[in-house]
Write a protein that holds these residues in place. Sequence first.
Motif, PDB file in Angstrom:
ATOM      1  N   SER A  23       1.026  -1.176  -0.192  1.00  0.00           N
ATOM      2  CA  SER A  23      -0.479  -0.118   0.299  1.00  0.00           C
ATOM      3  C   SER A  23       0.699   1.175   0.383  1.00  0.00           C
ATOM      4  O   SER A  23       2.319   1.009   0.186  1.00  0.00           O
ATOM      5  CB  SER A  23      -1.112  -0.297   1.482  1.00  0.00           C
ATOM      6  N   LEU A  24       0.248   2.372  -0.239  1.00  0.00           N
ATOM      7  CA  LEU A  24       1.199   3.273  -0.634  1.00  0.00           C
ATOM      8  C   LEU A  24       2.223   3.009  -1.662  1.00  0.00           C
ATOM      9  O   LEU A  24       3.242   3.759  -1.154  1.00  0.00           O
ATOM     10  CB  LEU A  24       1.214   4.317   0.912  1.00  0.00           C
ATOM     11  N   ALA A  25       1.865   2.697  -2.746  1.00  0.00           N
ATOM     12  CA  ALA A  25       2.927   2.117  -3.227  1.00  0.00           C
ATOM     13  C   ALA A  25       4.014   3.461  -4.428  1.00  0.00           C
ATOM     14  O   ALA A  25       5.341   3.397  -4.051  1.00  0.00           O
ATOM     15  CB  ALA A  25       2.425   1.761  -4.725  1.00  0.00           C
ATOM     16  N   GLU A  26       3.685   4.281  -3.937  1.00  0.00           N
ATOM     17  CA  GLU A  26       4.244   6.141  -4.258  1.00  0.00           C
ATOM     18  C   GLU A  26       5.503   6.042  -3.261  1.00  0.00           C
ATOM     19  O   GLU A  26       6.379   6.501  -3.493  1.00  0.00           O
ATOM     20  CB  GLU A  26       3.400   6.460  -4.875  1.00  0.00           C
ATOM     21  N   SER A  27       5.033   5.715  -1.930  1.00  0.00           N
ATOM     22  CA  SER A  27       6.029   6.199  -0.770  1.00  0.00           C
ATOM     23  C   SER A  27       6.693   4.829  -0.483  1.00  0.00           C
ATOM     24  O   SER A  27       7.734   5.112   0.537  1.00  0.00           O
ATOM     25  CB  SER A  27       5.169   6.631   0.809  1.00  0.00           C
ATOM     26  N   HIS A  28       6.451   3.564  -0.811  1.00  0.00           N
ATOM     27  CA  HIS A  28       7.233   2.428  -0.891  1.00  0.00           C
ATOM     28  C   HIS A  28       8.137   2.404   0.323  1.00  0.00           C
ATOM     29  O   HIS A  28       8.932   3.021  -1.835  1.00  0.00           O
ATOM     30  CB  HIS A  28       6.415   1.126  -1.236  1.00  0.00           C
ATOM     31  N   ARG A  29       9.668   2.254   0.948  1.00  0.00           N
ATOM     32  CA  ARG A  29      10.798   2.198   1.104  1.00  0.00           C
ATOM     33  C   ARG A  29      10.963   3.343   0.353  1.00  0.00           C
ATOM     34  O   ARG A  29      12.041   2.700  -0.553  1.00  0.00           O
ATOM     35  CB  ARG A  29      11.505   0.926   0.504  1.00  0.00           C
TER      36      ARG A  29
END
Length: 451
Positions: A23-29
């Motif tokens: 989730s929140l792929a745009e901010s993941h890691r």
Amino acid sequence: MADKTVVLKSPEKGWRRSGMEPSLAESHRSLGIPRRGSWFRKLLAFMGPGYLVAVGYMDPGNWATGIAGGSMFGYTLLSVVLLSNLMAMVLQALAGKLGIVTGRDLAQACRDHYSKPVSFVLWLLCELAIAACDLAELIGTAIALNLLFGIPMLWGVILTAFDVLIVLLLQNKGFRYLEALVITLIGTIGLCFLIELVWAQPVVSDVLGGFVPSAEIIQNPEMLYIAVGILGATVMPHNLYLHSSIVQTRSFDTSDAGKKEAIRFAAIDSSVALFMALFINAAILIVAGAVFHTSGHTDIAEIGDAYHLLSPLLGGAAASILFGVALLASGQNSTLTGTLAGQIVMEGFLNIRMPGWLRRLVTRLIAVIPAVIVTAVSGEQGATDLLILSQVILSLQLSFAVIPLVKFTGDKAKMGRFANRPWLKILSWSIAFVIAVLNFYLLYQTVNNWF
């Protein structure tokens, strides 16, 4: 959009699905963690998610219970504020651990563990809770705009709906910008109440005595009702989903040693942030006790009444203005994190991917529509009643988030060597039981009072 997740023949141990998109792929890691360097430098890199979580513990829904408790019973219920925050620290540490160890947020973990019908019901309940929380924050912000600038409640609710644009702008710039804004707003709230405390001049020995649990809380039904309200309004279900996702914005080492380090730093981050929330919640109650209770105004339960009485009782217009500014910052802060939680829950439970702007627009409209209708029809009193109803809905949903969290983090098949130790299992299940019983009591008493 249909669920397109494929169940592999050899899924990750303990889960029905594997290879889920975060989730929140745009901010993941997206935020780097130094592999070398001092302990303090690494801690700073992990600091941030805890503050996004902490804002839910000082949202406008908490203000009414704190004001009522302080004005009616002085400092007696400070022990309940302390207990609530200690329970919250344990649960948020577990939420962070779940996200770090499994790579799943709590919503994804529920979807991986339970059947589709159960997951769908859990999603509906969670969406209802997020809408209720968003409702409280909308109304709290609208009340602050009305008190500070004389903006009518209806226009205040509509104006507040557009703050979703701030989330979009800052998240596109980078997650650190969003965290920086949230920390700034928390600092503003803390500073406002620190000044209020200095002006209120509470007796320090009496305040410290309030942190010691009293048998009177259980013996006095009215005091017990307010105490349960404080407990119920403190631990927010959407914070558990939120925290388990946003700890994954850090690009930590995924070895066992790296995960162990990440769990420790995430727990420190959330505990320090929740200590700030403890200070603010305690300050609300202390100011109410020192200003209203000692002057005989023991029936103050609404935010507007507190705002109008602070200045004459403390002898300066700035007292009410600072209170209003803190309320505005509190409402604004909570709406920012509420929209993120909405995105996490929909993506996690349903595996539906929407553009960020559309997801946040949907989340906001679910809360805005009833707020606009009730405010237009019933005015400020209707908005206040809606605020109370939102807290009851949150109380009702809380156990549906806490029990799966405690269950998953204690399961060796899912957590491996990071599963909760026996003492932590006992503690976390005890917290889950206390929350379930007290929230049921709060729901029963509230409904009973209505009818």
